[in-house]
Motif scaffolding. Structure first.
Motif, PDB file in Angstrom:
ATOM      1  N   HIS A 758       0.837  17.723 -30.750  1.00 43.17           N
ATOM      2  CA  HIS A 758       0.258  19.053 -30.632  1.00 43.17           C
ATOM      3  C   HIS A 758       0.529  19.612 -29.242  1.00 43.17           C
ATOM      4  O   HIS A 758       0.290  18.941 -28.232  1.00 43.17           O
ATOM      5  CB  HIS A 758      -1.265  18.998 -30.865  1.00 43.17           C
ATOM      6  CG  HIS A 758      -1.645  18.474 -32.215  1.00 43.17           C
ATOM      7  ND1 HIS A 758      -1.596  19.240 -33.363  1.00 43.17           N
ATOM      8  CD2 HIS A 758      -2.075  17.244 -32.594  1.00 43.17           C
ATOM      9  CE1 HIS A 758      -1.985  18.513 -34.394  1.00 43.17           C
ATOM     10  NE2 HIS A 758      -2.285  17.298 -33.952  1.00 43.17           N
ATOM     11  N   ARG A 759       1.027  20.874 -29.178  1.00 47.05           N
ATOM     12  CA  ARG A 759       1.233  21.531 -27.900  1.00 47.05           C
ATOM     13  C   ARG A 759      -0.135  21.823 -27.298  1.00 47.05           C
ATOM     14  O   ARG A 759      -0.845  22.715 -27.749  1.00 47.05           O
ATOM     15  CB  ARG A 759       2.057  22.795 -28.070  1.00 47.05           C
ATOM     16  CG  ARG A 759       2.289  23.590 -26.789  1.00 47.05           C
ATOM     17  CD  ARG A 759       3.186  22.852 -25.788  1.00 47.05           C
ATOM     18  NE  ARG A 759       4.479  22.514 -26.344  1.00 47.05           N
ATOM     19  CZ  ARG A 759       5.537  23.345 -26.388  1.00 47.05           C
ATOM     20  NH1 ARG A 759       5.432  24.548 -25.873  1.00 47.05           N
ATOM     21  NH2 ARG A 759       6.669  22.947 -26.925  1.00 47.05           N
ATOM     22  N   ALA A 760      -0.510  21.061 -26.260  1.00 50.20           N
ATOM     23  CA  ALA A 760      -1.869  21.160 -25.707  1.00 50.20           C
ATOM     24  C   ALA A 760      -1.951  22.079 -24.503  1.00 50.20           C
ATOM     25  O   ALA A 760      -3.047  22.565 -24.165  1.00 50.20           O
ATOM     26  CB  ALA A 760      -2.380  19.763 -25.322  1.00 50.20           C
ATOM     27  N   TRP A 761      -0.802  22.324 -23.831  1.00 46.75           N
ATOM     28  CA  TRP A 761      -0.866  23.133 -22.599  1.00 46.75           C
ATOM     29  C   TRP A 761       0.529  23.582 -22.222  1.00 46.75           C
ATOM     30  O   TRP A 761       1.510  22.854 -22.418  1.00 46.75           O
ATOM     31  CB  TRP A 761      -1.488  22.284 -21.483  1.00 46.75           C
ATOM     32  CG  TRP A 761      -1.630  22.979 -20.157  1.00 46.75           C
ATOM     33  CD1 TRP A 761      -2.692  23.716 -19.745  1.00 46.75           C
ATOM     34  CD2 TRP A 761      -0.700  22.964 -19.068  1.00 46.75           C
ATOM     35  NE1 TRP A 761      -2.490  24.183 -18.464  1.00 46.75           N
ATOM     36  CE2 TRP A 761      -1.268  23.726 -18.018  1.00 46.75           C
ATOM     37  CE3 TRP A 761       0.552  22.393 -18.861  1.00 46.75           C
ATOM     38  CZ2 TRP A 761      -0.623  23.942 -16.808  1.00 46.75           C
ATOM     39  CZ3 TRP A 761       1.200  22.591 -17.667  1.00 46.75           C
ATOM     40  CH2 TRP A 761       0.613  23.360 -16.638  1.00 46.75           C
ATOM     41  N   SER A 770      -0.013  21.427  -7.771  1.00 47.81           N
ATOM     42  CA  SER A 770      -0.909  22.235  -8.609  1.00 47.81           C
ATOM     43  C   SER A 770      -1.701  21.303  -9.510  1.00 47.81           C
ATOM     44  O   SER A 770      -1.420  20.100  -9.591  1.00 47.81           O
ATOM     45  CB  SER A 770      -0.126  23.263  -9.436  1.00 47.81           C
ATOM     46  OG  SER A 770       0.846  22.612 -10.227  1.00 47.81           O
ATOM     47  N   HIS A 771      -2.698  21.893 -10.213  1.00 51.55           N
ATOM     48  CA  HIS A 771      -3.598  21.090 -11.029  1.00 51.55           C
ATOM     49  C   HIS A 771      -3.783  21.757 -12.380  1.00 51.55           C
ATOM     50  O   HIS A 771      -3.730  22.996 -12.498  1.00 51.55           O
ATOM     51  CB  HIS A 771      -4.958  20.947 -10.316  1.00 51.55           C
ATOM     52  CG  HIS A 771      -5.984  20.210 -11.114  1.00 51.55           C
ATOM     53  ND1 HIS A 771      -6.066  18.840 -11.148  1.00 51.55           N
ATOM     54  CD2 HIS A 771      -6.988  20.675 -11.908  1.00 51.55           C
ATOM     55  CE1 HIS A 771      -7.062  18.476 -11.928  1.00 51.55           C
ATOM     56  NE2 HIS A 771      -7.650  19.569 -12.412  1.00 51.55           N
ATOM     57  N   ALA A 772      -4.029  20.945 -13.417  1.00 55.07           N
ATOM     58  CA  ALA A 772      -4.293  21.491 -14.747  1.00 55.07           C
ATOM     59  C   ALA A 772      -5.212  20.543 -15.502  1.00 55.07           C
ATOM     60  O   ALA A 772      -5.072  19.319 -15.402  1.00 55.07           O
ATOM     61  CB  ALA A 772      -2.998  21.685 -15.523  1.00 55.07           C
ATOM     62  N   ASP A 773      -6.187  21.102 -16.254  1.00 54.77           N
ATOM     63  CA  ASP A 773      -7.040  20.331 -17.163  1.00 54.77           C
ATOM     64  C   ASP A 773      -6.540  20.582 -18.580  1.00 54.77           C
ATOM     65  O   ASP A 773      -6.481  21.742 -19.036  1.00 54.77           O
ATOM     66  CB  ASP A 773      -8.499  20.748 -17.043  1.00 54.77           C
ATOM     67  CG  ASP A 773      -9.140  20.224 -15.764  1.00 54.77           C
ATOM     68  OD1 ASP A 773      -8.914  19.044 -15.436  1.00 54.77           O
ATOM     69  OD2 ASP A 773      -9.843  21.004 -15.087  1.00 54.77           O
ATOM     70  N   VAL A 774      -6.192  19.540 -19.289  1.00 56.12           N
ATOM     71  CA  VAL A 774      -5.632  19.652 -20.638  1.00 56.12           C
ATOM     72  C   VAL A 774      -6.605  19.002 -21.604  1.00 56.12           C
ATOM     73  O   VAL A 774      -6.899  17.797 -21.507  1.00 56.12           O
ATOM     74  CB  VAL A 774      -4.252  18.970 -20.724  1.00 56.12           C
ATOM     75  CG1 VAL A 774      -3.700  19.089 -22.135  1.00 56.12           C
ATOM     76  CG2 VAL A 774      -3.299  19.572 -19.708  1.00 56.12           C
ATOM     77  N   VAL A 775      -7.148  19.802 -22.524  1.00 60.04           N
ATOM     78  CA  VAL A 775      -8.112  19.304 -23.500  1.00 60.04           C
ATOM     79  C   VAL A 775      -7.387  18.427 -24.509  1.00 60.04           C
ATOM     80  O   VAL A 775      -6.313  18.777 -25.022  1.00 60.04           O
ATOM     81  CB  VAL A 775      -8.824  20.468 -24.202  1.00 60.04           C
ATOM     82  CG1 VAL A 775      -9.774  19.942 -25.272  1.00 60.04           C
ATOM     83  CG2 VAL A 775      -9.566  21.320 -23.181  1.00 60.04           C
ATOM     84  N   LEU A 776      -7.981  17.272 -24.797  1.00 59.45           N
ATOM     85  CA  LEU A 776      -7.375  16.343 -25.748  1.00 59.45           C
ATOM     86  C   LEU A 776      -7.619  16.822 -27.173  1.00 59.45           C
ATOM     87  O   LEU A 776      -8.751  17.207 -27.525  1.00 59.45           O
ATOM     88  CB  LEU A 776      -7.973  14.944 -25.584  1.00 59.45           C
ATOM     89  CG  LEU A 776      -7.521  14.153 -24.361  1.00 59.45           C
ATOM     90  CD1 LEU A 776      -8.372  12.903 -24.178  1.00 59.45           C
ATOM     91  CD2 LEU A 776      -6.054  13.766 -24.497  1.00 59.45           C
ATOM     92  N   PRO A 777      -6.616  16.831 -28.038  1.00 56.72           N
ATOM     93  CA  PRO A 777      -6.824  17.133 -29.451  1.00 56.72           C
ATOM     94  C   PRO A 777      -7.443  15.920 -30.158  1.00 56.72           C
ATOM     95  O   PRO A 777      -7.727  14.903 -29.536  1.00 56.72           O
ATOM     96  CB  PRO A 777      -5.401  17.410 -29.950  1.00 56.72           C
ATOM     97  CG  PRO A 777      -4.548  16.555 -29.075  1.00 56.72           C
ATOM     98  CD  PRO A 777      -5.221  16.541 -27.722  1.00 56.72           C
ATOM     99  N   ALA A 778      -7.637  16.046 -31.452  1.00 61.61           N
ATOM    100  CA  ALA A 778      -8.135  14.911 -32.232  1.00 61.61           C
ATOM    101  C   ALA A 778      -7.104  13.782 -32.190  1.00 61.61           C
ATOM    102  O   ALA A 778      -5.910  14.015 -32.415  1.00 61.61           O
ATOM    103  CB  ALA A 778      -8.388  15.348 -33.666  1.00 61.61           C
ATOM    104  N   LEU A 779      -7.579  12.591 -31.903  1.00 63.36           N
ATOM    105  CA  LEU A 779      -6.683  11.449 -31.716  1.00 63.36           C
ATOM    106  C   LEU A 779      -6.931  10.397 -32.777  1.00 63.36           C
ATOM    107  O   LEU A 779      -8.059  10.249 -33.278  1.00 63.36           O
ATOM    108  CB  LEU A 779      -6.900  10.840 -30.323  1.00 63.36           C
ATOM    109  CG  LEU A 779      -6.663  11.753 -29.123  1.00 63.36           C
ATOM    110  CD1 LEU A 779      -6.992  11.017 -27.830  1.00 63.36           C
ATOM    111  CD2 LEU A 779      -5.218  12.237 -29.101  1.00 63.36           C
ATOM    112  N   PRO A 780      -5.902   9.621 -33.122  1.00 64.99           N
ATOM    113  CA  PRO A 780      -6.112   8.516 -34.059  1.00 64.99           C
ATOM    114  C   PRO A 780      -6.981   7.435 -33.416  1.00 64.99           C
ATOM    115  O   PRO A 780      -7.076   7.323 -32.204  1.00 64.99           O
ATOM    116  CB  PRO A 780      -4.688   8.008 -34.333  1.00 64.99           C
ATOM    117  CG  PRO A 780      -3.909   8.418 -33.136  1.00 64.99           C
ATOM    118  CD  PRO A 780      -4.504   9.724 -32.684  1.00 64.99           C
TER     119      PRO A 780
END
Length: 819
Positions: A758-761, A770-780
C-alpha cells in the motif's frame, strides 16, 4: 628436547645434499662455509617435495623427521669418518673472500631481524605461508577442517562455508563435504610453508622472522662461488655483499614470502654446477622440479636451461657434448611434465590459473628437445653463425636499445589490468611501463647500466667461447627471467612487493652482470684494480638502500599482532565462530594457524546475512549460543547480544604508493569484538533501524552506512526494500522516518513509501535532513512486511568518475516505531 629433535630435519637435509653433491662433484675444493652451506642447501631444495607430500598425507611429524635426520648424520659420520677427515684436510681451504661474505652475512642478519615483524595482517601471501606453516607444525597435515557442532552449524556451513571472494582474499580454497565439514587448503604452493613449519617446530611463533633471514643469508653465501667463477675474490665478495645490501633484500628477508627460498634453490643449482663435472647435468632436472614445488614460475627456467646445454653442444664438435645436450633437454621436458602432474594432484586451482603460461613453457621445452636432435651439419652452421663478431655486436645493440626503450619510451599498453589486490589500483594498469624504473629504485640506475654492459659481455662469451655450463645457465637464466618479469610484472610498486618477484633470479643476475662488467673493464683478477672495482660495486649497492631510507627498512610492521591474536584465540569458545570479512586478516590466522573453528564470511552480502540470522535462531531453539567476531563498531541490533571481549588491533605499515619507492609509514586501528548471541530480538524497531543493517531483517538497494552531519546514513540506489517481521511492527501505530537528501545541485527529490503493497506516503523533499510520520496500514499477523522506499536518483559519476555507484537516491537516517 622437542626443538632439538626438530632441528634434525636440517641434519637430514645436510646428509641428503652431501650424498647428491658427492655423486656429482669432480672438484670438491671449496671454502668451508660454502662447502657445508652448499650441501645443506641442496638437501633443503630436494627434500621440499618430500615434506609437502608428507603433509598432504597427514604424516608431517617434524620431531620424527628430525630424529631420522640425526640418525642419518651419525650414520654418515660413522661410516665415512676417515674419508671425511681426509677430504676436510685436502679440500677445505681458507678463503679471504668467503670470510668477508661470512662477516657481511652476520651483519645482514642483525639488521634484517631488527626490521619487519609478524606476518599477521600484512597481506595474503605472507599470512597464508605462515598460517599453513603453523598448521603443518601442529597438526602434521596441510588441510584445516572446520566441523559442525550440531545441525544448525551444519546448515550454516553448507550455505556459507565457501565464497570465492573470501577465499581469494585469504589465499585459500575451501570445500564443503556431505556432513557439513569445511576443508581449507592453501591456494599457494606449500614448499616454503613446509620449511617454515620446521622453524616453527624448533622455535615457535618467534622463529618465523628468522626463517627468511637464514635462507637469504645462505643464498648470499652460495652466490659467492658463482661470482668467483667469473671474477676474482675481491669482486666476488663485493658482489655477494652488494646483494645483501639492496633494500629489497633487507625488506624481504624479514617477511614470510617464498622468494628467499626460491633464490636459494636457484643459487644452489648454479653453485653445484660450478663445482661439478659432467654428472652435474643430471642434477638440473630434479633441482628445477623441486624449485617448481616452491614457486611455479621456476618452470620458466626449464627452456633456458635446455637452451644453455644446447648452446654448450653447439659450441663444440664433441659428440659427447651433443648427446649430453640431448639427454638434458629431454630431462627438462620431463621436469616440466612432472611439475604439471604435481600441481594437478596437489593444487589444481593454482595450475588452472597459470595454465596458459605453463603450457607455453611446455611447448617451448618440447621444441628445444626436438632441436637438440638436429643433424651435426646444422650444429656446425649455427656455431659459425653465432660465433661471429657481428652477432655479438647485434646482441649488444639489442640490449642497449631495449634498456633505452624500457626507461624512456615504453607506453602503458592495453589491456590494463590484472592487478588482483592493488589497494584501489585494481583494473587500472599492469605497470609494465614502470617495470624497469621500479627495478632501478631498488637496485640503482648505476647498477642497472653496469649490469646491461655486463650482460652484453656475457652474451658475447656465451656465443663466441666454449664457456662452462654453469656460466651459460646463469647468463641465459638471468637474462630470460629478467626479460619475462620486465615485460609483464603485473604487480604495483606497493611496498617492495613491486620487486619481490625479481628477488630469486633477476636481482642476483643484475649483480652478477655488474661484476662481469667490472671484471672485463679491469682486465685483472687481483691487486689494486680489483679492490677498486670491489669498492665501486659496494658503493653502488649502498646507494639504493640509502636513497630508500633506513626508517621503512627498520619498521617493525604489525608488531604485537601475534600476541593479540593469541589473546583472542584464548577467549574463543570451542564452538563454531562466524567472523565478518573486514576482520579476515585476523580471523584467517585464528582458523588456520591457531586452529579454532572460525569461518570467515561477508556479512554485507544479503544471502550470507540471512543464513547467519537463521543460525542465530536455530541455535537459540536448541538452547545454545552463537558466536560472532566483528568490527567493534558494527551494530548488533536485532540480536540478543552480549559482549564477550573487545581488543584494539594497532598496526604500522608502509603505505601503498602509485609510484616507487613506497616508504611512507601509516598506522591503523581496528576494533575487534567477540559477541555471544542468544537469538533474535524482535524489539529492534523501538530503537530504530534503516540506517544500519539489522539481524533478522532483510534489505536490498542500500549502500553501506556512511557518516553525515546528522548521523549515520545509508543512501539508497533509488529503490530500496526492507522485509521486516510482521510481529516486530504490530505494536506500533506509525513509523517515523528521518531522511537525508544528498543534492549536489540543491535539487528536490520525490520520495514515496510503500508498506505491505500500500502506498502509505509520498512527498517531494528538499536537500538536507527532513522528517516524516507514516501511518502503518493493516498488517498481517505473521510472515514479513515489505517496506519499499522509492525516490529520484542521480548518477554520482558526474561528480567523480571513480565512484562505482550507478545511482544515488534518498538516504535513510533512521526508521523508528511510534506507538
Amino acid at each position: 628436547m622437542h626443538a632439538m629433535l626438530a632441528a634434525g630435519v636440517f641434519a637430514l637435509a645436510f646428509v641428503a645434499g652431501s650424498l647428491v653433491v658427492d655423486f656429482g662433484v669432480r672438484r670438491p675444493q671449496s671454502p668451508p662455509v660454502v662447502h657445508f652451506t652448499l650441501r645443506a642447501a641442496i638437501g633443503v631444495v630436494l627434500l621440499t617435495p618430500v615434506l609437502v607430500l608428507l603433509a598432504h598425507f597427514g604424516a608431517f611429524v617434524v620431531p620424527v623427521l628430525g630424529a631420522v635426520g640425526w640418525l642419518a648424520l651419525v650414520g654418515r659420520l660413522a661410516l665415512a669418518y676417515r674419508r671425511l677427515r681426509a677430504a676436510r684436510a685436502a679440500h677445505l681451504a681458507f678463503d679471504a673472500g668467503e670470510a668477508v661474505v661470512a662477516i657481511a652475512v652476520v651483519a645482514f642478519a642483525v639488521i634484517a631481524l631488527h626490521g619487519r615483524d609478524e606476518p599477521w595482517g600484512a597481506g595474503r601471501d605472507q599470512q597464508v605461508y605462515a598460517s599453513f606453516a603453523m598448521q603443518m607444525a601442529r597438526a602434521h597435515a596441510d588441510a584445516v577442517v572446520t566441523r559442525p557442532g550440531d545441525d544448525a552449524d551444519r546448515e550454516l556451513l553448507r550455505t556459507i562455508g565457501t565464497g570465492h571472494d573470501i577465499d581469494h582474499y585469504l589465499g585459500i580454497r575451501r570445500t564443503v563435504s556431505h556432513d557439513g565439514s569445511v576443508e581449507a587448503r592453501s591456494y599457494l604452493p606449500l614448499g616454503f610453508s613446509a620449511w617454515l613449519a620446521v622453524f616453527v617446530a624448533i622455535g615457535g611463533l618467534a622463529a618465523l622472522p628468522l626463517a627468511n633471514v637464514t635462507l637469504f643469508a645462505a643464498g648470499a653465501v652460495l652466490f659467492y662461488p658463482t661470482l668467483r667463477a667469473v671474477s676474482d675474490r675481491a669482486l666476488a665478495a663485493a658482489g655477494a655483499v652488494a646483494l645483501l645490501a639492496l633494500p629489497s633484500s633487507l625488506w624481504i628477508a624479514g617477511v614470510t614470502l617464498s622468494e628467499p627460498l626460491a633464490m636459494l634453490a636457484w643459487l644452489a643449482l648454479l653453485a653445484v654446477l660450478t663445482r661439478t663435472g659432467e654428472r652435474a647435468r643430471m642434477l638440473i632436472a630434479p633441482m628445477l622440479f623441486a624449485f617448481a614445488t616452491i614457486r611455479i614460475d621456476a618452470l620458466a627456467l626449464a627452456p633456458l636451461a635446455a637452451l644453455a646445454v644446447i648452446v654448450d653442444a653447439v659450441a663444440t664438435a664433441d659428440p659427447c657434448a651433443r648427446r649430453a645436450g640431448q639427454h638434458t633437454s629431454v630431462s627438462m621436458l620431463a621436469a616440466v611434465v612432472a611439475a604439471i602432474g604435481w600441481y594437478a594432484m596437489l593444487d589444481a586451482p593454482y595450475l588452472r590459473d597459470t595454465l596458459r603460461e605453463v603450457v607455453a613453457i611446455g611447448i617451448v621445452v618440447t621444441m628445444l628437445a626436438i632441436v637438440s636432435f638436429a643433424p651435426v651439419r646444422a650444429y656446425a652452421f649455427v656455431r659459425a653463425l653465432v660465433a661471429s663478431n657481428v652477432a655479438s655486436v647485434i646482441v649488444a645493440l639489442v640490449i642497449a636499445l631495449a634498456l633505452a626503450y624500457a626507461a624512456f619510451v615504453r607506453p602503458a599498453m592495453q589491456p590494463f589490468a590484472l592487478i588482483h589486490n592493488g589497494f584501489g589500483l585494481d583494473g587500472t594498469r599492469d605497470f609494465r611501463e614502470e617495470s624497469l624504473r621500479n627495478l632501478a629504485v631498488y637496485a640503482g640506475w648505476p647498477m642497472i647500466v653496469l649490469a646491461a654492459a655486463g650482460a652484453a659481455v656475457a652474451i658475447h662469451r656465451v656465443m663466441a667461447d666454449r664457456t662452462a655450463l654453469a656460466f651459460r645457465v646463469a647468463v641465459l637464466g638471468g637474462l630470460g627471467l629478467s626479460a619475462l618479469y620486465l615485460a609483464a610484472p603485473l604487480v604495483s610498486p606497493d611496498q617492495p612487493w613491486g620487486v619481490r618477484r625479481f628477488v630469486p633470479v633477476v636481482l642476483p643476475a643484475v649483480v652478477m652482470f655488474a661484476v662481469i662488467a667490472l671484471a672485463f673493464a679491469l682486465r685483472r683478477r687481483h691487486g689494486g684494480r680489483a679492490l677498486a672495482g670491489a669498492g665501486v660495486l659496494a658503493a653502488l649497492s649502498l646507494q639504493p638502500a640509502l636513497a630508500y631510507g633506513l626508517r621503512p627498512l627498520a619498521l617493525r610492521e604489525n608488531q604485537g599482532s601475534g600476541t593479540l591474536l593469541a589473546s583472542v584465540a584464548a577467549r574463543l569458545p570451542d564452538a563454531l565462530v562466524v567472523c565478518d570479512a573486514p576482520l579476515a586478516n585476523a580471523c584467517g590466522p585464528l582458523a588456520l594457524a591457531w586452529q579454532h573453528p572460525v569461518i570467515v564470511a561477508d556479512l554485507q552480502r544479503g544471502e550470507v546475512r540471512r543464513a547467519v540470522a537463521r543460525w542465530f535462531a536455530r541455535k537459540a531453539e536448541s538452547g545454545k549460543p552463537a558466536y560472532l567476531l566483528h568490527d567493534a563498531r558494527t551494530s548488533m541490533d536485532g540480536a540478543q547480544a552480549d559482549c564477550e571481549g573487545t581488543w584494539q588491533w594497532r598496526r604500522q605499515f608502509i603505505a601503498p604508493s602509485m609510484r616507487a619507492p613506497a616508504r611512507d609509514i601509516e598506522s591503523a586501528v581496528l576494533g575487534i569484538a567477540l559477541t555471544r548471541v542468544g537469538g533474535l530480538d524482535a524489539a529492534f524497531a523501538e530503537r530504530g533501524f534503516g540506517n544500519h543493517a539489522v539481524w533478522g531483517l532483510d534489505d536490498d538497494g542500500f549502500y553501506p552506512p556512511a557518516p553525515s552531519p546528522f548521523g549515520s546514513v545509508r543512501m539508497t540506489n533509488g529503490h530500496a526494500t526492507l522485509d521486516v517481521p510482521a510481529a516486530s511492527l504490530t505494536a506500533y501505530r506509525s513509523l517515523a522516518f528521518d531522511w537525508f537528501s544528498w543534492a549536489p545541485w540543491n535539487e528536490s527529490r520525490s520520495v514515496s513509501v510503500t508498506i505491505a503493497g500500500h502506498r502509505a506516503w509520498q512527498k517531494t523533499l528538499p536537500s538536507g535532513a527532513s522528517h516524516a510520520d507514516v501511518v502503518l496500514p493493516a498488517l498481517p499477523s505473521r510472515g514479513t512486511v515489505r517496506i519499499a522506499v522509492d525516490s529520484d536518483a542521480f548518477d554520482p559519476r558526474r561528480l567523480d568518475a571513480n565512484d562505482r555507484r550507478t545511482g544515488v537516491g534518498i538516504g535513510v537516517l533512521g526508521i523508528r516505531g511510534v506507538r
